[in-house]
Design a protein around this motif. Structure first.
Motif, short mmCIF file in Angstrom:
data_model
loop_
_atom_site.label_atom_id
_atom_site.label_comp_id
_atom_site.label_asym_id
_atom_site.label_seq_id
_atom_site.Cartn_x
_atom_site.Cartn_y
_atom_site.Cartn_z
N VAL A 1 -1.81 7.32 2.23
CA VAL A 1 -2.77 8.33 1.84
C VAL A 1 -2.36 9.64 2.51
CG1 VAL A 1 -5.17 9.10 1.97
CG2 VAL A 1 -4.65 6.67 1.67
N SER A 2 -2.35 10.71 1.74
CA SER A 2 -2.06 12.00 2.37
C SER A 2 -3.00 13.05 1.81
CB SER A 2 -0.61 12.40 2.11
OG SER A 2 -0.42 12.61 0.73
N TYR A 3 -3.18 14.09 2.55
CA TYR A 3 -4.00 15.19 2.05
C TYR A 3 -3.51 16.49 2.68
CZ TYR A 3 -6.43 14.56 6.49
OH TYR A 3 -6.71 14.45 7.82
N ARG A 4 -4.06 17.59 2.17
CA ARG A 4 -3.65 18.88 2.72
C ARG A 4 -4.73 19.39 3.64
NH1 ARG A 4 0.83 20.68 0.29
NH2 ARG A 4 1.35 19.52 -1.60
N SER B 1 -10.38 5.60 8.46
CA SER B 1 -11.32 6.03 7.42
C SER B 1 -10.58 6.43 6.15
CB SER B 1 -12.15 7.22 7.89
OG SER B 1 -13.09 6.79 8.84
N SER B 2 -9.44 7.12 6.30
CA SER B 2 -8.66 7.53 5.12
C SER B 2 -8.23 6.31 4.33
CB SER B 2 -7.42 8.33 5.54
OG SER B 2 -7.79 9.45 6.27
N LEU B 3 -7.87 5.25 5.03
CA LEU B 3 -7.42 4.04 4.36
C LEU B 3 -8.51 3.50 3.44
CD1 LEU B 3 -5.42 1.70 3.95
CD2 LEU B 3 -6.46 0.60 5.93
N LEU C 1 -8.72 3.29 -0.66
CA LEU C 1 -8.81 2.07 -1.47
C LEU C 1 -10.07 2.07 -2.33
CD1 LEU C 1 -10.67 -0.66 -0.53
CD2 LEU C 1 -9.22 -0.48 1.45
N LEU C 2 -11.10 2.77 -1.88
CA LEU C 2 -12.31 2.86 -2.68
C LEU C 2 -12.17 3.86 -3.82
CD1 LEU C 2 -15.02 2.83 0.12
CD2 LEU C 2 -14.77 1.14 -1.70
N GLY C 3 -11.13 4.68 -3.78
CA GLY C 3 -10.94 5.68 -4.83
C GLY C 3 -11.71 6.96 -4.59
N LEU C 4 -12.15 7.17 -3.35
CA LEU C 4 -12.85 8.43 -3.04
C LEU C 4 -11.86 9.55 -2.81
CD1 LEU C 4 -15.71 7.23 -0.67
CD2 LEU C 4 -15.95 8.14 -2.97
N ILE C 5 -10.69 9.20 -2.27
CA ILE C 5 -9.60 10.18 -2.17
C ILE C 5 -8.37 9.51 -2.78
CG2 ILE C 5 -10.47 11.45 -0.17
CD1 ILE C 5 -8.71 9.79 1.62
N PRO C 6 -7.44 10.32 -3.31
CA PRO C 6 -6.30 9.72 -3.99
C PRO C 6 -5.34 9.02 -3.02
CG PRO C 6 -6.11 12.11 -3.96
CD PRO C 6 -7.44 11.78 -3.40
N MET C 7 -4.79 7.91 -3.46
CA MET C 7 -3.75 7.25 -2.67
C MET C 7 -2.40 7.74 -3.15
SD MET C 7 -4.79 3.43 -1.51
CE MET C 7 -3.64 2.72 -2.60
N ARG C 8 -1.50 7.99 -2.20
CA ARG C 8 -0.21 8.54 -2.58
C ARG C 8 0.70 7.42 -3.08
NH1 ARG C 8 4.39 10.99 0.48
NH2 ARG C 8 3.73 9.66 2.16
N ALA C 9 0.54 6.26 -2.50
CA ALA C 9 1.37 5.13 -2.90
C ALA C 9 0.64 3.85 -2.56
CB ALA C 9 2.71 5.20 -2.16
N GLY C 10 1.09 2.77 -3.14
CA GLY C 10 0.52 1.47 -2.81
C GLY C 10 -0.42 0.96 -3.86
N TYR D 1 -2.70 3.08 14.57
CA TYR D 1 -2.37 4.21 15.42
C TYR D 1 -1.60 5.23 14.59
CZ TYR D 1 -0.65 6.94 19.35
OH TYR D 1 -0.38 7.96 20.23
N LEU D 2 -2.10 6.43 14.54
CA LEU D 2 -1.44 7.52 13.82
C LEU D 2 -1.03 7.14 12.41
CD1 LEU D 2 -1.02 10.32 15.07
CD2 LEU D 2 1.40 9.81 15.23
N GLY D 3 -1.94 6.51 11.68
CA GLY D 3 -1.70 6.21 10.28
C GLY D 3 -0.96 4.92 10.02
N GLN D 4 -0.57 4.24 11.09
CA GLN D 4 0.18 3.00 10.86
C GLN D 4 -0.55 1.80 11.46
OE1 GLN D 4 4.24 3.32 11.94
NE2 GLN D 4 4.50 5.24 10.82
N LEU D 5 -0.28 0.65 10.84
CA LEU D 5 -0.82 -0.59 11.36
C LEU D 5 0.09 -1.03 12.50
CD1 LEU D 5 -3.19 -2.17 10.32
CD2 LEU D 5 -1.63 -3.49 8.89
N VAL D 6 -0.45 -1.24 13.70
CA VAL D 6 0.43 -1.67 14.78
C VAL D 6 0.25 -3.14 15.13
CG1 VAL D 6 0.71 0.63 15.78
CG2 VAL D 6 -1.12 -0.85 16.60
N GLU D 7 -0.96 -3.67 14.85
CA GLU D 7 -1.14 -5.10 15.12
C GLU D 7 -2.29 -5.64 14.28
OE1 GLU D 7 -1.32 -6.17 19.22
OE2 GLU D 7 -1.61 -8.29 18.81
N VAL D 8 -2.11 -6.85 13.74
CA VAL D 8 -3.19 -7.56 13.06
C VAL D 8 -3.23 -8.97 13.62
CG1 VAL D 8 -4.21 -8.17 10.85
CG2 VAL D 8 -2.54 -6.33 10.96
N ALA D 9 -4.43 -9.38 14.05
CA ALA D 9 -4.50 -10.72 14.65
C ALA D 9 -5.91 -11.25 14.59
CB ALA D 9 -4.04 -10.66 16.11
N GLU D 10 -6.07 -12.56 14.80
CA GLU D 10 -7.38 -13.16 14.96
C GLU D 10 -8.02 -12.52 16.18
OE1 GLU D 10 -8.65 -16.01 13.28
OE2 GLU D 10 -6.96 -15.94 11.88
#
Lengths: 307, 265, 582
Positions: free
Chosen positions: C275-278, C312-314, C318-327, C487-496
């Motif tokens: 997701v990107s915006y100006r 929040s941007s993510l 995905l909800l379509g409130l702001i445009p996704m650039r890719a994915g 962190y800073l727009g990237q997923l750094v860890e996903v876990a139980e």
């Protein structure tokens, strides 16, 4: 800051062009030519006149001729004052208008800002209510009502001040026109200053300054004055435009031979080139002053100039 | 607020029914009764002018025309301003930037002089005055509505409505418009006195309403020329004009406070 | 004699007392915490000490400082005490510093006013002070405007202004509430380090902050001081019922109650979303970079991260409130595309969102009845007005609001009630997925508990899947099955959840856990785990985005992006994930 200034400067150019084109087209879209009001002229004379004023050329060419003239400071000849060019007429009338306008603006700023600040500091007090009632009256009564009423009262009835312009002695003749012109602006600036000062004094950083033990005087001087003046600064553009408008009335009522008089005469006599020239002159003046205001705004508010 | 509204209403009613109560007509001249001071004797409540016309009836007519011009001009500016501002604010992005750039450009123009230019170039008629004055005042309205719409659009209840699938029309009319209402009402009340000022300014210069029709501005102009001998010719219309303007401004201020107070939690 | 003796202090606005006969003392060099929920009168008490309350407040009672009575001093007389003897740090440094003046000027003015220095000497002192509070380049920051500094740096400037005159008492009013958790730890450390023998009065809603840092506590509720005593004894044996409630809310996490993970099938999949915006100056920011996640049935997936993490941007993307650039986003086998208004009614109905600020999420011009009923109007157009009213009443009932709320406007609701209305609106269509964007962040502890309980009940009853966005690890730990750290727009860890907290594999996850205050006075607060602040999205670091702040960073980290890799049940984006024992 330099980038900001350049940006503003470039932004003003299209506005100026728009003004010129719009004004030019308006005049030339007028039904009937400028000489229609007079007695019917023999066709060959009319043709001569049209040729002399280049009225027989296509509109675009006339516009081009006019703009290139403007660049050289040539606003063309006056239709009515046949012996003068428009530029000469503006040169004759403007210095006096400028003098009165400047005096009025200075007076308005001094009285408006100080009374507005005092009212804000004593919010809700008797003094505040008096200042605000005056201000409300001031913004509600138009210049063309104030001017004749003041003349009637102070000049005709009480005879404290001269009513007219020509023949009146020295500085006294400036008093009424300047006050009349300044009154609505004093009122407006006082209201603006009060509202914005109250707003600023309610902000968190003023509480911080109080917590630092700075004392009211220092807080006003160091912390509050600058931000509180921003709305007043923004208002300077409209204020100058209002002063110019007002000067038309004031010059009419007091019989002052300024640019406003030329403008009204020109308008009533359908002196197209003169009216067109003065409108463009006024517009340029206002745009230039707005530009200065914008740049000053950037000087005061550091967040604006970074955008 | 009630007081200002009451005075305005009274003036309005008087302007409408007043002329019926007088035996005189606004255009009737009577050279036997020129410069009569106000009196009940000849039923000239506000006196007569240099042509012996009854000033009460003329003043009432002037109020009618002044208010009519102001209201119509305000409606013009309301329609243009709200539509323009709401579109710019709701669409946002580049469209908004361009639309607002245009407004900024117009803002820098000395409009009143353009209106005069217009008056000089074309025949002076009512319609033109309305349009010209409306054209000046829509800019403020557009800016305010646009700013408000922009901030409303960012509010989360609009997102919530979009998420459930509420149509754009319903979002604009049910979610955004009601929240704009307050500020629009306030600015219309403040636009009316501005329109009055412009109209009377033009009439004062002799560029507005033409004889034998009249407006408060024309009456003041007529009064200035005769003020040394017949002060009532100046003072009565001047006072009424000031009173109307003051009531409008007070009303606008009060409405603004009212809506501000409601906005606060 | 104590440094500060407050006796029978009452603050009134009109007829209502916001502080009601409060008495307490602060001794020299002591650190005292004032805790309470919003509206408990804690800040009003602090402001009254310095005479900073607004003009319409009436203060009665006695405030003795160092033997002098402050309560009857005039504003002018108090100026000699302010900054000189008592310094104060406010909550939001963006608001509390003057945006029109350079930082140096603001500090300098304090010295000039109190005649502690002048001219070049004052400048020198200010620069030295800026260095002491940890500004990296005092010479330069002296000339900076507040908006040119980061949030943490601004708060450091605020602290500098409070201690530059070396006061005997430092009041800190929610000094870290506006800051990210890793920065909060830095600021709390700084306060501790700089105060030396200065007494500290620390005001907060967060029991975790005062637990290891204050010797004594004052608990406020509804304008009254309901309990005071040593921090340890209040935590171990609270006497007042309200204190117990506050503690219960704060300690919830330590109950460690994590329900068995749901093992349903995947309901929502996000693949390589960006997701990107100006921003204002038209520069493009990439808020989310290449994030892939899945959400299972009846599962709560938490997304945590500090400001700028893109959480929040993510979800807005995905909800379509702001445009996704890719994915791509896949829901129930169908891909969700385009802005929300172009999606099918069924898709819209199944995904709902709850916002952080209920005040902004409810239209102020509509009644509760209309707000909650509007989704039915759209999706159940055939429903009669009566039936609609009935189902609105029944859903309100479910969230704990009776019928008397139907006719209310949002401004007639408290924060908790408003959030319940927002939840009712989201639930009335019986969605399959509920996204909570910081939905409890604005709520007080006890209200927050109730709202979380409510969400829990709904999930148990209906099998709802929840994406729970939060910056608060304590809350996350108690509500979620799985956690995604950004962190800073990237997923750094996903876990139980359990394994993330017991065995974090990314250094940033570890830092987040360490930075979260622990509401236990027996545990000494760990010093700030991270230096610096989140960099700007405009200039993201090369390689691993976290490397500039990472204590384990090696040469490679600044060059290569790590990418997510699998470790047991976790996915981690770190070059050294396999070798680090965090």
């Amino acid at each position: 800051m330099l980038r900001y200034t350049l940006h503003r400067l470039l932004g003003a150019i299209p506005t100026l062009l728009l003004v010129i084109v719009l004004a030019f087209l308006m005049v030339h879209a007028a039904p009937g030519g400028p000489f229609d009001a007079e007695r019917a002229l023999p066709p060959e004379v009319a043709a001569n006149i049209e040729a002399a004023y280049h009225l027989d050329e296509p509109l675009a060419k006339q516009l081009g001729r006019y703009v290139s003239g403007l660049l050289r400071g040539d606003l063309g000849p006056s239709f009515r004052y046949r012996d003068y060019t428009v530029a000469e007429l503006i040169g004759t009338g403007f210095p006096l208008s400028l003098k009165i306008g400047l005096l009025a603006i200075l007076l308005a700023l001094m009285v408006g800002i100080s009374s507005g600040t005092v009212a804000a500091l004593r919010q809700g007090s008797m003094l505040d209510r008096i200042v605000m009632s005056f201000a409300m009256t001031g913004i509600s009564i138009p210049v063309f009502v104030v001017a004749p009423v003041l003349v009637l009262l102070l000049a005709v009835k009480l005879q404290w001040l001269p009513a007219g312009w020509s023949g009146a002695p020295g500085a006294a003749k400036y008093i009424l026109p300047v006050i009349t012109l300044a009154l609505p602006q004093i009122a407006y600036i006082a209201r603006l200053t009060r509202a914005s000062m109250i707003d600023v004094l309610g902000r968190d950083f003023i509480r911080t300054a109080r917590a630092q033990g700075l004392g009211t005087k220092t807080i006003i001087r160091v912390h509050a004055l600058k931000p509180a003046m921003l709305p007043v600064l923004s208002y300077m553009g409209p204020a100058i435009a209002a002063i110019l408008t007002g000067s038309v009335v004031v010059e009419e009522v007091f019989g002052i031979p300024g640019l406003g008089q030329f403008f009204v005469r020109g308008a009533l006599n359908r002196d197209y080139t003169l009216v067109l020239g003065i409108v463009i002159f006024y517009a340029t003046l206002i745009i230039a002053l707005n530009l200065i205001v914008d740049i000053l705004y950037g000087v005061i508010d550091p967040r604006v100039r970074n955008e | 607020m009630k007081k200002s509204g009451g005075i305005l209403l009274f003036i309005l009613v008087l302007a409408i029914v007043g002329p019926w109560l007088s035996p005189h007509e606004y255009q009737d001249t009577n050279f036997g009764e020129i410069f009569n001071a106000p009196s009940f004797a000849g039923m000239h409540f506000f006196g007569t002018d240099d042509l012996g016309r009854d000033l009460f009836v003329r003043t009432m007519l002037g109020i009618r025309i002044t208010l009519l011009v102001a209201v119509v001009a305000s409606v013009v500016s309301l329609l243009i301003g709200v539509t323009y501002g709401a579109v710019a604010g709701y669409v946002g992005g580049r469209v908004d930037a361009v639309m607002m750039r245009f407004v900024d450009t117009l803002y820098a123009l000395p409009f009143i002089f353009f209106v005069i230019l217009l008056m000089v170039a074309f025949e002076r008629n009512f319609l033109l005055i309305f349009i010209a004055i409306g054209a000046i005042n829509w800019l403020d309205m557009a800016r305010i509505v646009r700013g408000q719409t922009l901030s409303l659009r960012e509010r989360e209840f609009v997102d919530a409505a979009r998420l459930t699938g509420v149509s754009t029309a319903r979002i604009i009319f049910r979610h955004i418009a009601p929240n704009l209402l307050g500020i629009v009402v306030v600015y219309v009340t403040l636009t009316i006195p501005q329109a009055i000022l412009v109209e009377s300014f033009l009439s004062f210069l002799g560029l507005g309403i033409q004889e034998p029709q009249t407006s408060l501005g024309s009456l003041v102009d007529g009064g200035v020329n005769q003020m040394e001998g017949a002060a009532w010719m100046l003072l009565i219309p001047a006072a009424l004009l000031a009173l109307i303007l003051m009531c409008c401004n007070f009303l606008g201020d009060a409405l603004r406070d009212f809506f501000d107070a409601r906005k606060a939690p | 004699m104590s440094l500060l003796e407050v006796n029978d202090l009452t603050v009134r606005y009109g007829d209502s007392a916001v502080v009601d006969s409060v008495s307490f003392v602060v001794n020299r060099g002591e650190s005292v915490g004032i805790v309470g929920e919003s509206g408990s009168g804690k800040s009003q008490t602090a402001l009254s000490i310095l005479g900073l309350l607004p003009g319409n407040a009436t203060v009665t009672g006695s405030i003795r400082f160092d033997g002098q009575e402050l309560a009857d001093k005039t504003d002018q007389q108090l100026d000699a005490i302010r900054a000189m003897s008592i310094g104060i740090v406010f909550q939001d440094p963006m608001q509390a510093l003057n945006p029109y003046l350079r930082v140096g000027q603001q500090l300098r003015q304090i010295l000039l006013q109190h005649e502690l220095a002048n001219g070049a000497e004052a400048d020198e002192k200010v620069k030295k002070m800026l260095g002491r509070v940890g500004l990296p380049d005092p010479e330069r920051q002296f000339h900076a405007f507040p908006h040119e500094l980061s949030g943490g740096m601004r708060q450091r400037v605020m602290i500098a202004s409070a201690i530059i005159c070396e006061p005997d008492l430092l009041i800190a009013d929610e000094p870290t509430t506006a800051l990210d958790v890793t920065v909060q730890a830095q600021i709390l450390d700084l306060l501790e380090e700089l105060r030396d023998d200065t007494a500290l009065l620390l005001i907060t809603h967060d029991l975790g902050i005062v637990a290891g840092r204050c010797e004594r506590l004052l608990v406020f509720d509804g304008g009254r001081l309901v309990e005071s005593g040593a921090t340890t004894s209040i935590f171990s044996s609270p006497e007042n019922a309200h204190t117990e409630k506050l503690l219960a809310a704060a300690l919830r996490t330590d109950r460690g109650e994590i329900r068995a993970a749901a093992n349903g099938k995947t309901v929502l999949g996000v693949d390589n979303a960006s997701v990107s915006y100006r921003d204002k100056s038209k520069e493009r920011l990439v808020a989310v970079t290449d994030v892939s996640l899945s959400l299972r049935e009846a599962e709560t997936l938490a997304i945590v991260g500090e400001s700028g993490s893109g959480k929040s941007s993510l979800v807005r993307g995905l909800l379509g409130l702001i445009p996704m650039r890719a994915g791509r986003v896949v829901y129930a086998g169908e891909s969700l595309e385009g802005p929300v208004q172009f999606r099918s009614a069924a898709q819209r109905r199944d995904l709902q969102l709850i916002f952080q600020d209920p005040a902004s999420a409810l239209n102020p011009q509509m009644r509760v009845q209309t707000i909650v009923g509007e989704p039915l109007l759209v999706h159940e157009a055939a429903m009669s007005a009566d039936a609609r009213k009935e189902s609105v009443a029944s859903i309100l009932n479910k969230v704990g609001l009776d019928e008397s709320y139907l006719r209310r406007f949002p401004h007639q609701l408290s924060g908790g009630q408003a959030q319940r209305v927002a939840i009712a609106r989201a639930l009335i269509l019986e969605p399959r997925i509920l996204i909570c964007d910081e939905a409890v962040a604005a709520l007080d502890g006890s209200v927050r508990e109730q709202v979380l309980e409510l969400l829990n009940d709904v999930q148990r009853d209906t099998g709802l899947s929840i994406i729970f966005i939060s910056h608060d690890l304590a809350v996350v730990r108690s509500v979620s099955h799985r956690v995604a750290v950004m962190y800073l727009g990237q997923l750094v860890e996903v876990a139980e959840t359990a394994s993330l907290f017991s065995r974090p594999r990314h250094p940033y996850t570890r830092a987040l856990i360490d930075a979260s205050p622990i509401p236990d006075p027996r545990v000494a607060p760990a010093s700030a785990p991270l230096k610096g602040e989140v960099p700007s999205l405009l200039t993201p670091p090369t390689g691993c985005v976290f490397h500039p702040r990472c204590v384990f960073a090696q040469e490679d980290c600044s060059k290569k992006q790590p990418g997510l890799r699998r470790f047991g049940g976790s996915r981690v984006s770190c070059h050294r994930a396999d070798e680090l024992e965090l």
